[in-house]
Structures are given as structure tokens and as C-alpha cells.
Design a protein around this motif. Structure first.
Motif, PDB file in Angstrom:
ATOM      1  N   ALA A  36      41.298  36.238  38.632  1.00  0.00           N
ATOM      2  CA  ALA A  36      42.360  36.723  39.730  1.00  0.00           C
ATOM      3  C   ALA A  36      43.290  37.202  39.802  1.00  0.00           C
ATOM      4  CB  ALA A  36      43.221  34.660  39.153  1.00  0.00           C
ATOM      5  N   ASP A  37      44.158  37.361  38.369  1.00  0.00           N
ATOM      6  CA  ASP A  37      45.072  38.703  38.242  1.00  0.00           C
ATOM      7  C   ASP A  37      44.782  39.436  39.411  1.00  0.00           C
ATOM      8  OD1 ASP A  37      46.601  37.157  37.113  1.00  0.00           O
ATOM      9  OD2 ASP A  37      45.643  38.486  35.106  1.00  0.00           O
ATOM     10  N   GLU A  38      43.557  40.631  39.583  1.00  0.00           N
ATOM     11  CA  GLU A  38      43.380  41.536  40.174  1.00  0.00           C
ATOM     12  C   GLU A  38      42.892  41.128  41.881  1.00  0.00           C
ATOM     13  OE1 GLU A  38      42.073  44.495  39.485  1.00  0.00           O
ATOM     14  OE2 GLU A  38      42.956  44.339  37.447  1.00  0.00           O
ATOM     15  N   TYR A  39      43.391  40.290  42.264  1.00  0.00           N
ATOM     16  CA  TYR A  39      42.677  39.752  44.091  1.00  0.00           C
ATOM     17  C   TYR A  39      43.912  39.010  44.289  1.00  0.00           C
ATOM     18  CZ  TYR A  39      38.237  41.706  42.480  1.00  0.00           C
ATOM     19  OH  TYR A  39      36.982  43.038  43.071  1.00  0.00           O
ATOM     20  N   ARG A  40      44.473  37.979  43.714  1.00  0.00           N
ATOM     21  CA  ARG A  40      45.670  36.773  43.366  1.00  0.00           C
ATOM     22  C   ARG A  40      46.503  37.236  44.966  1.00  0.00           C
ATOM     23  NH1 ARG A  40      46.984  35.350  39.867  1.00  0.00           N
ATOM     24  NH2 ARG A  40      46.036  33.525  38.800  1.00  0.00           N
ATOM     25  N   ASP A  41      46.479  37.966  45.214  1.00  0.00           N
ATOM     26  CA  ASP A  41      47.215  38.494  46.365  1.00  0.00           C
ATOM     27  C   ASP A  41      46.624  39.240  47.527  1.00  0.00           C
ATOM     28  OD1 ASP A  41      49.624  37.539  45.195  1.00  0.00           O
ATOM     29  OD2 ASP A  41      50.097  39.611  43.499  1.00  0.00           O
ATOM     30  N   ASP A  42      45.972  39.650  47.917  1.00  0.00           N
ATOM     31  CA  ASP A  42      44.765  40.320  48.229  1.00  0.00           C
ATOM     32  C   ASP A  42      45.199  39.379  49.745  1.00  0.00           C
ATOM     33  OD1 ASP A  42      44.788  41.906  46.410  1.00  0.00           O
ATOM     34  OD2 ASP A  42      42.172  41.979  47.126  1.00  0.00           O
ATOM     35  N   ASP A  68      39.707  27.313  41.175  1.00  0.00           N
ATOM     36  CA  ASP A  68      41.228  26.886  40.351  1.00  0.00           C
ATOM     37  C   ASP A  68      42.153  27.772  40.487  1.00  0.00           C
ATOM     38  OD1 ASP A  68      38.936  24.743  40.207  1.00  0.00           O
ATOM     39  OD2 ASP A  68      38.113  24.924  37.933  1.00  0.00           O
ATOM     40  N   GLU A  69      42.169  28.585  39.666  1.00  0.00           N
ATOM     41  CA  GLU A  69      43.037  30.286  39.935  1.00  0.00           C
ATOM     42  C   GLU A  69      43.980  30.447  40.976  1.00  0.00           C
ATOM     43  OE1 GLU A  69      44.203  31.659  37.277  1.00  0.00           O
ATOM     44  OE2 GLU A  69      42.986  30.167  35.909  1.00  0.00           O
ATOM     45  N   GLY A  70      43.229  29.895  41.947  1.00  0.00           N
ATOM     46  CA  GLY A  70      44.163  29.560  43.157  1.00  0.00           C
ATOM     47  C   GLY A  70      43.004  31.621  44.523  1.00  0.00           C
TER      48      GLY A  70
END
Length: 189
Positions: A36-42, A68-70
């Protein structure tokens, strides 16, 4: 518990649990947080490509944990194998299904059950790159501990480590059996 297929029962009797269901679930949850840290803001959802058949149980769990991680993902799958039901891989990769979604300029997350020697995954990753994927990452439920991995391949996200033994369960098969076991087992020598 006993299964109607004698070969699977025999394998279970000659095996030890390497990782139980709770350990696997915890590892998937932790891995999802890192992914999620890698893709969350894509802006565009990553293309989440499950490597069939072994990757299916892990991919389902990981996809839900990413939700669950958004992190939203776009599902796709491929089926490529060197094993064809055998216990060791052949020299040639057999493509049974290639993704139908265009990979050009997409971030791709390849999701599989195990990275063993890596020949199949290396070929699949190179194919994705040849299709114009902007970025190809690999997430595996398990990595087998040995020094025989193909040069140029490694997993970006790893759930668990397993011994250099014949392992099955949680997507990995024992002669096409036992993929739906919740734990990971290793045959005793």
C-alpha cells in the motif's frame, strides 16, 4: 482431517506444518501494508495479475488486505507454467492464458504463491516488460530458501520464507492436490 484422495493424505502424514493459517494471515496483512505504501497515491489502480493456479488463494487474501489499506486494484490473471503437474519444471514455458488487459504504461503487480528457482517468474516479468509495462513488481506468499534462484529475479514483496524442501498448501500443490489447504506443509526427507 482425511481427504478422499489417498496421495494427499499420504503426503500430509509425511509432512510438517511450516506456517499455520494464522501466521500466513499475519504475513499477508503486513505485506499489504508495505505494498500500500507503494501504490496508495497512484491515480490509476495498479494491474494486479494473479499467476494461476497457485497464486489464487494468496491473491484473494492479498487483494482484500490491500482494499483494507485503501488501495484499489484492477484484476487480471495469467497462466504460465513449466511444471504441468510435475514436481520439477521443464525447460519451456507453456502459456495457457495471457492477460487481455493492455500492459502499456501500467504499473503491474505480479502475484504468485512461491518464488522457488524463479525461471517461470523471470519469463513472465520479462514478458510484461516487453508489453510496455511502466513498472513490474512481484509479490509472493513465500520464498524458498536456497541459492539456486535464476539470475535477475527476486520478489519485491515476500510474505514468508519456506525451507528448501517440497512444500505444498496455500496455493502450492502436491501433484495438483492440496492447493486449498490453509497451512503450508513441507515433506520430510
Amino acid at each position: 482431517m482425511s481427504y478422499p484422495r489417498p496421495a494427499l493424505n499420504e503426503a500430509l502424514e509425511r509432512s510438517d506444518v511450516v506456517h499455520d493459517a494464522n501466521t500466513i494471515a499475519d504475513a499477508v496483512k503486513e505485506m499489504a501494508a508495505h505494498i500500500a505504501d507503494e501504490y496508495r497515491d497512484d491515480v490509476q489502480a495498479p494491474l494486479f495479475i494473479t499467476v494461476m493456479n497457485g497464486g489464487m488463494p494468496f491473491a484473494a487474501d492479498l487483494a482484500m488486505a490491500l482494499g483494507d489499506e485503501g488501495v484499489d486494484v484492477e484484476f487480471e490473471y495469467l497462466h504460465a507454467t513449466r511444471y504441468r503437474g510435475e514436481t520439477s519444471g521443464g525447460a519451456r514455458l507453456a502459456w495457457l492464458h495471457r492477460p487481455q488487459t493492455a500492459l502499456r504504461d501500467r504499473r503491474v503487480l505480479l502475484v504468485d504463491d512461491i518464488l522457488d528457482e524463479g525461471h517461470t517468474m523471470l519469463a513472465v516479468k520479462r514478458w510484461c516488460e516487453d508489453q510496455g509495462a511502466a513498472d513490474v513488481r512481484i509479490a509472493v506468499a513465500a520464498v524458498k530458501l536456497h541459492d539456486r534462484c535464476a539470475e535477475g529475479i527476486e520478489a519485491d514483496f515476500v510474505g514468508l520464507e519456506v525451507p528448501d524442501a517440497y512444500v505444498f498448501g496455500y496455493g502450492m500443490d502436491y501433484h495438483e492436490q492440496g492447493r486449498n489447504l490453509r497451512a503450508i506443509y513441507a515433506l520430510r526427507n
